[in-house]
Structure formats: structure tokens, C-alpha cells
Design an enzyme around this catalytic site. Sequence first.
Site, mmCIF file in Angstrom:
data_model
loop_
_atom_site.group_PDB
_atom_site.id
_atom_site.type_symbol
_atom_site.label_atom_id
_atom_site.label_comp_id
_atom_site.label_asym_id
_atom_site.label_seq_id
_atom_site.Cartn_x
_atom_site.Cartn_y
_atom_site.Cartn_z
ATOM 1 N N SER A 223 -5.722 3.220 16.931
ATOM 2 C CA SER A 223 -6.359 4.905 16.444
ATOM 3 C C SER A 223 -7.895 4.615 16.119
ATOM 4 C CB SER A 223 -5.570 5.696 15.870
ATOM 5 O OG SER A 223 -5.899 7.132 15.949
ATOM 6 N N ASP A 450 -1.507 9.293 26.016
ATOM 7 C CA ASP A 450 -1.943 9.047 24.617
ATOM 8 C C ASP A 450 -2.521 10.557 24.367
ATOM 9 O OD1 ASP A 450 -2.962 8.718 21.978
ATOM 10 O OD2 ASP A 450 -2.755 6.451 22.495
ATOM 11 N N HIS A 478 1.362 7.650 21.163
ATOM 12 C CA HIS A 478 -0.054 7.093 20.643
ATOM 13 C C HIS A 478 -0.043 5.639 20.271
ATOM 14 C CE1 HIS A 478 -4.083 7.144 18.696
ATOM 15 N NE2 HIS A 478 -3.295 7.418 17.688
#
Length: 509
Positions: A223, A450, A478
Site C-alpha cells: 500500500s 483492490d 487489498h
Amino acid sequence: METRRLLRTFATALGTAGLLVSGCSSGGSAPSASAQGSVAAEELEPYYGQKLSWRDCGVEGFQCATMKAPLDYAQPERGDAELAVSRKKATGPGKRIGSLLVNPGGPGGSAVDYLQGYAAIGYPAPVRARYDMVAIDPRGVARSEPVQCLTGKEMDAYTQVDQTPDDQGEVAELNASFEKFAKGCEKRSGKILPHVSTVETARDMDILRSLLGDEKLHYVGASYGTFLGATYADLFPSRVGRLVLDGAMDPSIPAVDINRDQTAGFETAFQSFAADCVKQSDCPLGTTTTAAAATALKKLFTDLDATPVPTGETRELTESLATTGVIAAMYDEGAWPQLREAVAGAQRGEGSGLLALADGYYERGPNGTYANLMFANAAVNCLDLAPAFTSSAEVEKALPEFEKASPVFGRGFAWAALNCGSWPVDPTGTPHRTEAKGAAPIVVVGTTRDPATPYKWAESLADQLSSGTLLTYQGDGHTAYGRGSDCIDTAINTYLLDGTPPRDGKKCT
């Protein structure tokens, strides 16, 4: 939801809205002035020459240390920032490759917690056998000069403010909450607040690389951790080892586009959840179409806006908390059964399920205290980029685009993007292409559905990086590494263990 999944899921949740005892080593000199801006290399030598003093962490198998870095890289004489580091040594068998730094994202997720709670015990055994698993809490985060903004009670109030205002009074209340948050950060953390940028954290990582005795940085970032890793590669391309950027961000786009893209990403994730939900006998959103499911969820939000429901404690479930709970469950399809149960409970007038999901997202403890995740998240994001919006009028003008991106979440996401509008520190970063010319191959991983880091960002980052190679997971949730795809895990493990990246464009399901 079990602990490891919580750490994987919530610590990577916020793109915007996520070793050896030190001694002499060939990697131990400070970088050139060009890599550090105008700072001369000799000014940083004391930092690159320090020695880490390892101690027991109180967690079996782990050691901890404190590393010093310049508070202000432009003026190192102004003092130090003290940063928390942890490691778990390579277990063997096999020849040790080096150190593998991990970062779970946020910004604001504790890398040390992630290391001790998941990565150093949950990463594939062959990787843990040959790498010392390492983490550093970024400046401003957790144990590293943590940014503080609000008390627990103040944060409770902040999380309940209506983020889909219906009139000017509610708009004023939302603006006031953002201003109070920003002023709280300035009051409690004014010294560190101008120095929590991603560039500064990337420079900290290079000091740590040197102190660990590694010539190259090996790294897995998820991320926001992909933005951090890409920034490091751009600053220090010759020192890139094996970099995995999973759930990639695109450093080339401005904040308003990041927020709008994420809005669309969560809509995509909700559509996937809804398509699954309507097939289940316990779906609280109906058993017909995804459109009907979206209508049912919006009705729940509207009902909660008018009349919050009890949760079994002093806090009621408001529209804003319910929305956060739903968003939290979009990060991992493994949370969908829990979400169905929580939504059904809220429809019956029992809000504890969605509140628990929201509390996990916010890292709120049972005693009413909050980790500094949300404080650090705002501090880093507001410093890295100019605000998406600076006034209510700008938000209102953009509402149609956000609501088009997500009829379910768009309005709330648009208003939430106003949070940097009253930030007390001017941004130091700008959108930019990240090429890292001369770096070794870098693996960029994207998941097609995602919610927080839309797939197109991975495509864009892989294209920008001169040595980028794109690995695609065709699925939900994710990030992709360690989430159940043997194809993804094998490709990344092979890269980490022998340096061979997957074929550019490789797709996994």
C-alpha cells in the site's frame, strides 16, 4: 477476524482516507550530496557511522534498537529524530541473503507491530530462513517520534462527525472538526510535524540499510509502503536490491485524483462484495441484484444519519462509523461474512458489529485510547501533497464526479478529502514521475479489484519505473502477497530468494 489478518488488513488500510549487530561494512558511508539534496555527505557521516545497540524486545525471538536520524535533513545541526527498529534473525537453513525490510503501509501503520505480529512469523519459511526480518517505525509513527493530535474522547467525537453534510450547519461542523484535528496536531506535535515526509523516511531507510551492513536495500512494502519504496528507489537507485511494491500507489497524480480513484476503487470492491452477498442466504442487502444491494446499504446509512442505533456502550452507531465499518471490510474478502452479520445487526437496531469493524480500522483500543495511525496518516499525506480541496465550495463542485465514481461512498469520500485544507504545515511534495533510472529490477504488484490502491496505479508505477515489472493478481482485496495465491507467492518468493523477477505482465488468479 484473527490477529494476523487484522494486521495485514487494517495496517495497510489508508493510502489516503495506506539484521546483524552493526559494525564496519562496505555499505557504511553516507550517500552523495546529490542523493541528499544540498546536504554535504560529511554532515550525515555521524548518522551512517552510529552503532545500533540491540536489546530484548519482550517479544520472543525479536531484538529492538533505537536509530538516530536528522530531524531536518536540510539542517542536521537542528537535532535528531529517534526511530524504533526491530529484527528477527534469519533462521536458516541456507546462506543468509541480508536484511529484508517490511512496511505495511498507511501511512501510519506500525512496521514494528507488523513485523512482530505477522511478517517475521507469517512470511514463507524459505524467506525467513535466509533473511533477517527487519522493520523501522517511520518517523511520526508508533514508537518513532509519534504524531499526537487528539485525546481518546476527542477522537471518539471526531470519528462520529457527519461526513455527508446535509446543510450548512453540518458543513460548518465538519470544517470545525478538521480544524480542531489540525490544531491539535500542531499543539502536541509541532516539532516533528514538518518532518514526516516520505522523502525523509526514505532517507532514514538508507541510514538503516547502512547500519545493518547491507550494500543493497531489500524491501517489501504494501500500500503506502509502495510509495515509500518507490521514493527510496528514486533517491538511491544504485542501492536498490530486491524491492517488492505490493498494492502500488502512483506518485505522479495529485491528491484530488488519488481520492477520486480510491472512491472508484471502493465502489468496485463493494460491487464485488454485493455480487457475492446476493448469492448468500444470509445477505442483509437482499438476494436479487447488486443495484438493489447498493440501494439497501444507502438506506441503512440514511436511517443511521437520522437515528443512530445503540451498540451496547456509550457510543452509538452513526452513519459515519457505519460507513467506516463497511469500508474496513472491503480490504479483505475474508471479512465479508463478518460484514454481512454486522450489517444485519445494524438493520435490527444493534450496532456493535459495524462499530467493531470501525474501531479496528481506527486502531481504537477497548479502553478508548487510539494508536496514532490516523494522526500520522494525516500528517504524512498533508505534507507529501497539496490538499485535494481547501474549501467547502471546492468539495461541492466536485461532488458529482465523486458520486459518479461511487454512488454508495462518493459523497463521504469527497468531504473527507477536505481534511488537509486547514493543515498548519505547508506541503513539501509534489506529484512526480518516479523512474529510478539504473535500479535493479523492481516488482510491482497490483490486484484488479483492490479498493484502496486501484489496479491502474500499479500499471502506471510499473510503467514509470525504468526497471519495473508488473505482476497482476486477478481478484479481490487489498494487496496480494501472502493472501492465498500460490502463483503470486511463488513469483515473489523466487524473486526474493534468487533475484529473478517474474515476467513483466504475468497474471495470477
